[in-house]
Design a protein around this motif. Sequence first.
Motif, PDB file in Angstrom:
ATOM      1  N   VAL A 297       1.025  -1.520  -0.014  1.00  0.00           N
ATOM      2  CA  VAL A 297       0.028  -0.460   0.093  1.00  0.00           C
ATOM      3  C   VAL A 297       1.317   1.400  -0.035  1.00  0.00           C
ATOM      4  CG1 VAL A 297      -1.643   1.264   1.518  1.00  0.00           C
ATOM      5  CG2 VAL A 297      -1.912  -0.995   1.478  1.00  0.00           C
ATOM      6  N   VAL A 298       1.020   2.061  -1.156  1.00  0.00           N
ATOM      7  CA  VAL A 298       1.908   2.804  -1.241  1.00  0.00           C
ATOM      8  C   VAL A 298       1.000   4.783  -0.841  1.00  0.00           C
ATOM      9  CG1 VAL A 298       3.230   2.189  -2.914  1.00  0.00           C
ATOM     10  CG2 VAL A 298       1.753   3.736  -3.325  1.00  0.00           C
ATOM     11  N   ALA A 299      -0.512   4.562  -0.783  1.00  0.00           N
ATOM     12  CA  ALA A 299      -1.053   5.463  -0.281  1.00  0.00           C
ATOM     13  C   ALA A 299      -2.581   5.257   0.030  1.00  0.00           C
ATOM     14  CB  ALA A 299      -1.078   7.008  -1.517  1.00  0.00           C
ATOM     15  N   GLY A 300      -3.034   6.237   0.961  1.00  0.00           N
ATOM     16  CA  GLY A 300      -4.306   5.808   1.127  1.00  0.00           C
ATOM     17  C   GLY A 300      -4.640   4.940   2.530  1.00  0.00           C
ATOM     18  N   ARG A 301      -6.061   4.416   2.732  1.00  0.00           N
ATOM     19  CA  ARG A 301      -6.472   3.754   3.785  1.00  0.00           C
ATOM     20  C   ARG A 301      -7.385   2.664   3.434  1.00  0.00           C
ATOM     21  NH1 ARG A 301      -4.165   4.304   9.145  1.00  0.00           N
ATOM     22  NH2 ARG A 301      -6.253   3.348   9.362  1.00  0.00           N
ATOM     23  N   ALA A 302      -7.737   1.370   3.793  1.00  0.00           N
ATOM     24  CA  ALA A 302      -8.780   0.669   3.290  1.00  0.00           C
ATOM     25  C   ALA A 302      -9.101  -0.082   5.014  1.00  0.00           C
ATOM     26  CB  ALA A 302      -8.063   0.224   2.043  1.00  0.00           C
ATOM     27  N   LEU A 303     -10.529  -0.766   4.552  1.00  0.00           N
ATOM     28  CA  LEU A 303     -10.567  -2.160   5.238  1.00  0.00           C
ATOM     29  C   LEU A 303     -11.795  -2.825   3.974  1.00  0.00           C
ATOM     30  CD1 LEU A 303     -11.320  -3.098   7.779  1.00  0.00           C
ATOM     31  CD2 LEU A 303     -14.022  -2.115   7.563  1.00  0.00           C
ATOM     32  N   ALA A 304     -10.721  -3.997   4.220  1.00  0.00           N
ATOM     33  CA  ALA A 304     -11.311  -5.206   3.421  1.00  0.00           C
ATOM     34  C   ALA A 304     -11.307  -6.292   4.139  1.00  0.00           C
ATOM     35  CB  ALA A 304      -9.861  -5.510   2.541  1.00  0.00           C
ATOM     36  N   GLU A 305     -11.842  -7.792   3.323  1.00  0.00           N
ATOM     37  CA  GLU A 305     -12.634  -8.910   4.110  1.00  0.00           C
ATOM     38  C   GLU A 305     -11.762  -9.766   3.416  1.00  0.00           C
ATOM     39  OE1 GLU A 305     -16.082 -12.091   3.499  1.00  0.00           O
ATOM     40  OE2 GLU A 305     -16.308  -9.531   2.823  1.00  0.00           O
ATOM     41  N   VAL A 306     -11.241 -10.587   4.225  1.00  0.00           N
ATOM     42  CA  VAL A 306      -9.856 -11.675   3.401  1.00  0.00           C
ATOM     43  C   VAL A 306     -10.689 -12.979   2.243  1.00  0.00           C
ATOM     44  CG1 VAL A 306      -7.996 -13.360   3.815  1.00  0.00           C
ATOM     45  CG2 VAL A 306      -8.229 -11.089   5.274  1.00  0.00           C
ATOM     46  N   THR A 307     -10.343 -12.713   1.680  1.00  0.00           N
ATOM     47  CA  THR A 307     -11.037 -14.327  -0.018  1.00  0.00           C
ATOM     48  C   THR A 307      -9.806 -15.254   0.038  1.00  0.00           C
ATOM     49  OG1 THR A 307      -9.757 -12.877  -1.695  1.00  0.00           O
ATOM     50  CG2 THR A 307     -12.262 -12.570  -0.952  1.00  0.00           C
ATOM     51  N   ALA A 308      -8.588 -14.941  -0.069  1.00  0.00           N
ATOM     52  CA  ALA A 308      -7.583 -15.827   0.105  1.00  0.00           C
ATOM     53  C   ALA A 308      -6.154 -15.824   0.795  1.00  0.00           C
ATOM     54  CB  ALA A 308      -6.986 -15.960  -1.982  1.00  0.00           C
ATOM     55  N   THR A 309      -5.601 -16.842   1.257  1.00  0.00           N
ATOM     56  CA  THR A 309      -4.530 -17.071   2.044  1.00  0.00           C
ATOM     57  C   THR A 309      -3.526 -18.071   1.411  1.00  0.00           C
ATOM     58  OG1 THR A 309      -5.407 -18.166   3.208  1.00  0.00           O
ATOM     59  CG2 THR A 309      -5.621 -16.201   3.459  1.00  0.00           C
ATOM     60  N   GLY A 310      -2.401 -18.286   1.403  1.00  0.00           N
ATOM     61  CA  GLY A 310      -1.889 -18.959   1.302  1.00  0.00           C
ATOM     62  C   GLY A 310      -1.300 -19.535  -0.243  1.00  0.00           C
ATOM     63  N   ALA A 311      -1.177 -20.634  -0.369  1.00  0.00           N
ATOM     64  CA  ALA A 311      -1.506 -21.379  -1.792  1.00  0.00           C
ATOM     65  C   ALA A 311      -3.031 -20.936  -2.935  1.00  0.00           C
ATOM     66  CB  ALA A 311      -0.982 -22.523  -1.989  1.00  0.00           C
ATOM     67  N   ARG A 312      -3.643 -20.666  -1.846  1.00  0.00           N
ATOM     68  CA  ARG A 312      -5.095 -20.011  -2.688  1.00  0.00           C
ATOM     69  C   ARG A 312      -4.874 -18.857  -3.425  1.00  0.00           C
ATOM     70  NH1 ARG A 312      -7.332 -23.519   0.747  1.00  0.00           N
ATOM     71  NH2 ARG A 312      -8.340 -26.038   0.171  1.00  0.00           N
ATOM     72  N   SER A 313      -3.877 -18.052  -3.042  1.00  0.00           N
ATOM     73  CA  SER A 313      -3.998 -16.109  -3.913  1.00  0.00           C
ATOM     74  C   SER A 313      -3.743 -16.643  -5.071  1.00  0.00           C
ATOM     75  CB  SER A 313      -3.279 -15.594  -2.097  1.00  0.00           C
ATOM     76  OG  SER A 313      -1.897 -15.992  -2.104  1.00  0.00           O
ATOM     77  N   GLU A 314      -3.177 -15.003  -5.269  1.00  0.00           N
ATOM     78  CA  GLU A 314      -2.337 -14.355  -6.767  1.00  0.00           C
ATOM     79  C   GLU A 314      -1.078 -15.421  -6.259  1.00  0.00           C
ATOM     80  OE1 GLU A 314      -3.901 -14.418  -9.589  1.00  0.00           O
ATOM     81  OE2 GLU A 314      -5.595 -14.834  -7.983  1.00  0.00           O
TER      82      GLU A 314
END
Length: 182
Positions: A94-111
């Motif tokens: 993250v280089v600028a701003g703020r956000a709230l996000a819901e995790v959709t994938a972790t580990g080997a399932r992430s991009e």
Amino acid sequence: MLEALRDMTSPRALVWRDGVPDRIAGRELVRGDLIELAEGDRVPADARLLLANDLAVDESLLSGESLPVAKTASAATDGTSPITSNHVFAGTMVVAGRALAEVTATGARSEIGRIGTVLGSIEAESTPLHRQTRQLVRWFSVLGLVVSVAVGLLFFITRATGWAQRWPASRWRCRCSRRSSC
């Protein structure tokens, strides 16, 4: 000691669970967790943006783009914006701003995990330079073996059979006109 080093290198995430914020290691995130992102944070997991305030993310790790990508919480429906405009991906910054996000994938399932899986399944091919070098080394090895055998045979013939002693001595005499220089 090893656990302390692993904690230091693991990206930390500010996660909201049961309405309480907590800073945990990124590897402890699960799908459905709410994470808060701020400028300078490394995104710990793939996530869908719920709220975003002037968010820009450096996705060069995934796409090679040199410029930060602007992100919004709502998906664009006009077809001009890519479908990933409301997603952030693990490993990006993250280089600028703020956000709230819901995790959709972790580990080997992430991009980034999928990319790692694909890269792990690729078999390394031999390059033309490597093949030519291998062929040249074989050729010199055979040449060296042949020369070694020839020198060994020549030594055996000249020393063991006494061939050198039977050679006429006149062949080894100096034939020049000045005897002092020979």
